[in-house]
Design a protein around this motif. Sequence first.
Motif: not given
Length: 62
Positions: A16-17, A24, A32, A34
């Motif tokens: 995600c990052n 993220f 991870a 948000v």
Amino acid sequence: MKAAVDEDRCRGHGVCNALCPEVFTLTDDGYAEVRVPQVPAEFEETVRTAVGQCPERAITVS
């Protein structure tokens, strides 16, 4: 749109990052989280991609 990471499911793969560092981030432990309360419209599609590519299915959007 809001995104959330289930900290019990996240295993720190970082997908995600890598896909969307604007939304993220990784903690010092490599998990991870948000970084914004509301996903900016220009990143919504990328966040949906992150949801689909998370190996642990730890990301949800609402």
